[in-house]
Design a protein around this motif. Sequence first.
Motif, PDB file in Angstrom:
ATOM      1  N   ASP A  24       0.841  -1.195   0.000  1.00  0.00           N
ATOM      2  CA  ASP A  24       0.000   0.000   0.000  1.00  0.00           C
ATOM      3  C   ASP A  24       0.876   1.245   0.000  1.00  0.00           C
ATOM      4  O   ASP A  24       1.795   1.370   0.824  1.00  0.00           O
ATOM      5  CB  ASP A  24      -0.908   0.026   1.241  1.00  0.00           C
ATOM      6  CG  ASP A  24      -2.037  -0.987   1.155  1.00  0.00           C
ATOM      7  OD1 ASP A  24      -2.210  -1.613   0.092  1.00  0.00           O
ATOM      8  OD2 ASP A  24      -2.739  -1.151   2.176  1.00  0.00           O
ATOM      9  N   ASN A  25       0.590   2.146  -0.930  1.00  0.00           N
ATOM     10  CA  ASN A  25       1.281   3.438  -1.025  1.00  0.00           C
ATOM     11  C   ASN A  25       2.791   3.308  -1.139  1.00  0.00           C
ATOM     12  O   ASN A  25       3.530   4.205  -0.726  1.00  0.00           O
ATOM     13  CB  ASN A  25       0.917   4.317   0.186  1.00  0.00           C
ATOM     14  CG  ASN A  25      -0.569   4.436   0.367  1.00  0.00           C
ATOM     15  OD1 ASN A  25      -1.310   4.616  -0.592  1.00  0.00           O
ATOM     16  ND2 ASN A  25      -1.020   4.293   1.587  1.00  0.00           N
TER      17      ASN A  25
ATOM     18  N   GLU B 206       0.140   7.597  -3.375  1.00  0.00           N
ATOM     19  CA  GLU B 206      -0.973   6.832  -2.833  1.00  0.00           C
ATOM     20  C   GLU B 206      -1.512   5.865  -3.865  1.00  0.00           C
ATOM     21  O   GLU B 206      -1.871   6.268  -4.971  1.00  0.00           O
ATOM     22  CB  GLU B 206      -2.097   7.757  -2.366  1.00  0.00           C
ATOM     23  CG  GLU B 206      -1.741   8.611  -1.174  1.00  0.00           C
ATOM     24  CD  GLU B 206      -2.911   9.446  -0.688  1.00  0.00           C
ATOM     25  OE1 GLU B 206      -4.051   9.214  -1.152  1.00  0.00           O
ATOM     26  OE2 GLU B 206      -2.674  10.323   0.156  1.00  0.00           O
ATOM     27  N   SER B 207      -1.540   4.609  -3.502  1.00  0.00           N
ATOM     28  CA  SER B 207      -2.126   3.576  -4.337  1.00  0.00           C
ATOM     29  C   SER B 207      -2.235   2.316  -3.489  1.00  0.00           C
ATOM     30  O   SER B 207      -1.240   1.882  -2.894  1.00  0.00           O
ATOM     31  CB  SER B 207      -1.270   3.304  -5.570  1.00  0.00           C
ATOM     32  OG  SER B 207      -1.828   2.265  -6.338  1.00  0.00           O
TER      33      SER B 207
ATOM     34  N   HIS C 224       8.644   7.400  -2.281  1.00  0.00           N
ATOM     35  CA  HIS C 224       7.169   7.421  -2.250  1.00  0.00           C
ATOM     36  C   HIS C 224       6.630   8.048  -0.967  1.00  0.00           C
ATOM     37  O   HIS C 224       5.586   8.677  -0.981  1.00  0.00           O
ATOM     38  CB  HIS C 224       6.608   6.004  -2.431  1.00  0.00           C
ATOM     39  CG  HIS C 224       7.064   5.025  -1.404  1.00  0.00           C
ATOM     40  ND1 HIS C 224       8.221   4.297  -1.552  1.00  0.00           N
ATOM     41  CD2 HIS C 224       6.537   4.677  -0.203  1.00  0.00           C
ATOM     42  CE1 HIS C 224       8.389   3.517  -0.505  1.00  0.00           C
ATOM     43  NE2 HIS C 224       7.370   3.731   0.336  1.00  0.00           N
TER      44      HIS C 224
ATOM     45  N   PRO D 272      -4.146  -0.897  -4.475  1.00  0.00           N
ATOM     46  CA  PRO D 272      -5.026  -1.798  -5.220  1.00  0.00           C
ATOM     47  C   PRO D 272      -5.227  -3.135  -4.510  1.00  0.00           C
ATOM     48  O   PRO D 272      -4.378  -3.577  -3.742  1.00  0.00           O
ATOM     49  CB  PRO D 272      -4.278  -1.996  -6.551  1.00  0.00           C
ATOM     50  CG  PRO D 272      -2.847  -1.784  -6.214  1.00  0.00           C
ATOM     51  CD  PRO D 272      -2.839  -0.763  -5.115  1.00  0.00           C
TER      52      PRO D 272
ATOM     53  N   ARG E 285       7.422   1.950  -7.578  1.00  0.00           N
ATOM     54  CA  ARG E 285       6.106   1.996  -8.206  1.00  0.00           C
ATOM     55  C   ARG E 285       5.639   3.427  -8.386  1.00  0.00           C
ATOM     56  O   ARG E 285       4.749   3.708  -9.177  1.00  0.00           O
ATOM     57  CB  ARG E 285       5.111   1.206  -7.339  1.00  0.00           C
ATOM     58  CG  ARG E 285       3.810   0.883  -7.995  1.00  0.00           C
ATOM     59  CD  ARG E 285       3.100  -0.252  -7.296  1.00  0.00           C
ATOM     60  NE  ARG E 285       2.701   0.044  -5.956  1.00  0.00           N
ATOM     61  CZ  ARG E 285       1.452   0.373  -5.593  1.00  0.00           C
ATOM     62  NH1 ARG E 285       0.498   0.447  -6.495  1.00  0.00           N
ATOM     63  NH2 ARG E 285       1.174   0.620  -4.338  1.00  0.00           N
ATOM     64  N   CYS E 286       6.276   4.367  -7.682  1.00  0.00           N
ATOM     65  CA  CYS E 286       5.822   5.763  -7.728  1.00  0.00           C
ATOM     66  C   CYS E 286       6.486   6.563  -8.840  1.00  0.00           C
ATOM     67  O   CYS E 286       6.008   7.628  -9.208  1.00  0.00           O
ATOM     68  CB  CYS E 286       6.099   6.447  -6.391  1.00  0.00           C
ATOM     69  SG  CYS E 286       7.831   6.846  -6.065  1.00  0.00           S
TER      70      CYS E 286
END
Length: 72
Positions: free
Chosen positions: A13-14, A63-64, A57, A66, A43-44
């Motif tokens: 998460d995030n 913020e992500s 990040h 999924p 991932r950011c």
Amino acid sequence: MADQIKVTIKVNDNGSLRVTGPVELVDAEGNPFEHKETFSLCRCGGSGNKPFCDGTHKSIGFESAPRAKQNE
């Protein structure tokens, strides 16, 4: 049949993609990146050490979170 070692990629998460298990990570030309058996991928898009995560990040407010769809 030989035992197969499972590679796991966890979407944090995030944050990063956490890769655990024996895997080869190569660039677009097929050259291997040096890494340990457990590592995190950015991932950011903000890491200064791409493709690896350097924790950026957290400071940029990425913020992500999924979730995998569950079969019902």
